[in-house]
Design an enzyme around this catalytic site. Structure first.
Site, PDB file in Angstrom:
ATOM      1  N   ASP A 176       0.816  -1.217   0.000  1.00  0.00           N
ATOM      2  CA  ASP A 176       0.000   0.000   0.000  1.00  0.00           C
ATOM      3  C   ASP A 176       0.848   1.263   0.000  1.00  0.00           C
ATOM      4  O   ASP A 176       0.560   2.206  -0.746  1.00  0.00           O
ATOM      5  CB  ASP A 176      -0.997  -0.012   1.173  1.00  0.00           C
ATOM      6  CG  ASP A 176      -0.324  -0.221   2.512  1.00  0.00           C
ATOM      7  OD1 ASP A 176       0.692  -0.928   2.567  1.00  0.00           O
ATOM      8  OD2 ASP A 176      -0.823   0.309   3.515  1.00  0.00           O
ATOM      9  N   ASP A 206       0.752 -10.031   3.481  1.00  0.00           N
ATOM     10  CA  ASP A 206      -0.219  -9.798   4.553  1.00  0.00           C
ATOM     11  C   ASP A 206      -1.664  -9.824   4.063  1.00  0.00           C
ATOM     12  O   ASP A 206      -2.593  -9.948   4.865  1.00  0.00           O
ATOM     13  CB  ASP A 206       0.043  -8.452   5.239  1.00  0.00           C
ATOM     14  CG  ASP A 206       1.332  -8.453   6.040  1.00  0.00           C
ATOM     15  OD1 ASP A 206       1.942  -9.529   6.180  1.00  0.00           O
ATOM     16  OD2 ASP A 206       1.742  -7.380   6.512  1.00  0.00           O
ATOM     17  N   TYR A 244       2.611 -30.098  24.988  1.00  0.00           N
ATOM     18  CA  TYR A 244       2.936 -28.686  24.780  1.00  0.00           C
ATOM     19  C   TYR A 244       1.764 -27.901  24.186  1.00  0.00           C
ATOM     20  O   TYR A 244       1.053 -28.390  23.310  1.00  0.00           O
ATOM     21  CB  TYR A 244       4.127 -28.524  23.829  1.00  0.00           C
ATOM     22  CG  TYR A 244       5.416 -29.083  24.358  1.00  0.00           C
ATOM     23  CD1 TYR A 244       6.025 -28.533  25.490  1.00  0.00           C
ATOM     24  CD2 TYR A 244       6.038 -30.165  23.727  1.00  0.00           C
ATOM     25  CE1 TYR A 244       7.209 -29.051  25.982  1.00  0.00           C
ATOM     26  CE2 TYR A 244       7.222 -30.687  24.209  1.00  0.00           C
ATOM     27  CZ  TYR A 244       7.798 -30.128  25.341  1.00  0.00           C
ATOM     28  OH  TYR A 244       8.968 -30.645  25.823  1.00  0.00           O
TER      29      TYR A 244
END
Length: 554
Positions: A176, A206, A244
């Protein structure tokens, strides 16, 4: 001699798919122009700033006639910002289209990002050079950088060097901010009477450079597939060792598209969506409650393991922390000189505490010292907190652990909690592009040249119908000003392309929301495995879940 892997050798032979209109002779492709357009917001301000390029029509590429297509041209290209899979194929598509129109035309690449055109560092692309980079990951063909062209001197230097090379057009491949730069350059060149066209290409893993017309930024498909493979591998390890809880921070400073897509692909026990946090005005404590609830319920079933996905930018979306970061960005932009003279980290923290307003001071003081220090690290080139340095997953582990300890003392929790933290970022930025990104990027490069051949400037290349086979894709040009608004940068209002956030009313989020409660308590993990380049379509040619859901194909 540099050795190349068998896969790279095989990928050289892959021929990217083009939409039918781009398979024609360049002289037989025309840009069909629609009605004038408006910006998404702040229209009067943007009309003043882009007096020559505001309000251009959408351009749809169709079969027709373009007698100007075959003239000899010199085109420049810049890779800007962080790498994303497929960047090389944009350049390959641009090169092939330019040479298809006229073998005498020249494509030059400015090295190291926008600084390349300012410092006049460049190379000329040849067939042999281009052929070494077809269908490969990375931006190493010319390198990239994050320089912003923003001062009058920089604009003048860019124009001077563009004229020196006799550029007819400049293509800027970026996110952008980079495409905002493209819009500003396009306006400046017209203002100066220079017939140099500027075309942008939508890049960012993203996934936040998208809108009604830009259905996906390139690199998102590959990156989410790489991360989903890793998350699936970790989930399989979790149900194998059964001891975990894995807290995984994922790329996505400004939006949660990556986390959401990876959740849809892998079914983690918890996935935080930043946009929902902001919408519901959630506090850090409430986010911790959500994770603790899943841990306690799974422990009651004897399952002391799980997977939590956290978007990189989460901390900014927590309203109380977001307000703090906004004030920090403004404060440290205004008082940079004084702040930078303080060397001791604890003194810096103390100085900032004294400058912050009431509630922001309270929130800042309540954070662990490690997070306070991370908030005050060096700014990014845009003057903002470098969110990727804030280890939110470690903060959440610390707070969840503390909450579980209290519950254990109350007798409300009898399980074991052992957490591991991960950050997936750089692992995907330069991956071999998926078939989707290889095709999409090549088509974007081709589209960029056809827009140039049709005399357009101030546009970004776009392809519609991406969730469908390439034979149904529709190439277009979208006016850059159409996507802009005004935002505060370095304490001042600036024109920028608006980032696209996760739509909480959109199909991808709604699908996630209907399934997450079941995922929280069950071990319903899905294991996508590595990206495949050869085989059946449902294995190697599938777009993202996000695209399929948005276009009603899932």
């Amino acid at each position: 001699m540099t050795r190349i892997s068998p896969l790279q050798k095989a990928r050289y032979g892959y021929v990217p798919k083009l939409p039918p209109v781009l398979q024609d002779e360049i002289a037989r492709i025309q840009a069909e122009l629609g009605q004038p357009t408006e910006a998404v917001a702040d229209r009067e301000d943007l009309k003043r700033l882009f007096a020559n390029t505001y309000g251009k029509p959408i351009a749809t590429l169709t079969r027709g006639s373009n007698p100007e297509a075959g003239r000899r041209r010199t085109v420049g290209v810049i890779l800007s910002g962080g790498p994303a899979p497929g960047g090389h194929n944009v350049i390959c598509g641009l090169f092939d289209a330019l040479k298809k129109a006229n073998r005498e035309s020249t494509l030059i690449g400015f090295k190291g990002g926008p600084s390349g055109i300012l410092d006049d560092e460049w190379i000329e692309f040849t067939d042999s050079l281009i052929n070494q980079y077809r269908n490969t990951g990375g931006f190493d063909i010319i390198g990239s950088g994050r320089t912003k062209i923003e001062t009058p001197e920089q604009f003048a230097k860019a124009l001077e060097n563009a004229k020196k090379h006799g550029l007819d057009a400049l293509v800027i491949i970026g996110g952008d901010d980079s495409n905002t730069n493209a819009a500003l350059l396009a306006e400046y060149f017209v203002q100066q009477g220079a017939p140099i066209q500027v075309i942008g290409i939508p890049k960012t893993i993203d996934g936040d450079l998208k809108n009604e017309y830009i259905e996906a930024s390139f690199g998102f498909d590959t990156a989410t597939k790489v991360y989903a493979e890793l998350i699936g591998n970790i989930a399989r390890d979790a149900i194998s060792s059964r001891k975990y809880w894995h807290f995984i921070r994922l790329m996505g400073r400004s939006a949660s598209h990556i986390a959401l897509e990876c959740a849809l692909q892998t079914h983690p026990n918890v996935c935080i969506v930043s946009e929902e946090v902001r919408e519901k005005n959630m506090t850090l404590s409430q986010i911790v409650d959500q994770i603790v609830d899943a841990v306690v319920k799974r422990a009651a079933k004897g399952e002391n393991f799980g997977v939590v996905l956290v978007p990189e930018g989460l901390i900014e979306f927590i309203p109380e922390v977001g307000a703090l970061i906004d004030e920090l960005n403004t404060l440290l932009a205004k008082e940079a000189e004084v702040f930078n003279r303080i060397d001791d980290p604890r003194e810096r923290i103390s100085w900032v505490k004294g400058k912050l307003s009431g509630n922001n001071q309270h929130v800042f003081s309540s954070l662990p010292e490690t997070i306070q220090a991370q908030l005050l690290m060096d700014r990014d080139p845009h003057g903002n907190v470098q969110v990727s340095r804030i280890e939110t997953e470690k903060l959440l582990i610390e707070m969840v652990s503390s909450r579980l300890k209290a519950l254990k003392e109350e007798g409300a929790y009898k399980g074991k909690f052992s957490a591991l933290n991960h950050f997936f970022g750089y692992e995907a930025r330069c991956a071999f592009p998926s078939n989707f990104d290889a095709d999409y990027c090549y088509a974007l490069g081709f589209t960029a040249f056809v827009l140039i051949a049709n005399g357009l400037t101030g546009y970004i290349a776009a392809i519609k119908n991406l969730a469908r086979p390439a034979v149904e894709w529709k190439p277009m040009g979208i006016p850059l000003t159409m996507m802009m608004n005004m935002e505060k940068r370095h304490g001042k209002m600036k024109p920028v392309i608006r980032k696209a956030l996760v739509d909480l009313e959109g199909a991808p989020f709604k699908r996630f929301a209907t399934q997450r409660d079941a995922w929280a308590t069950e071990s319903a993990y899905v294991f996508p495995g590595a990206i495949q380049y050869y085989g059946p379509d449902d294995v190697c040619n599938q777009p993202t879940m996000t695209l399929k859901l948005e276009q009603g194909l899932e």
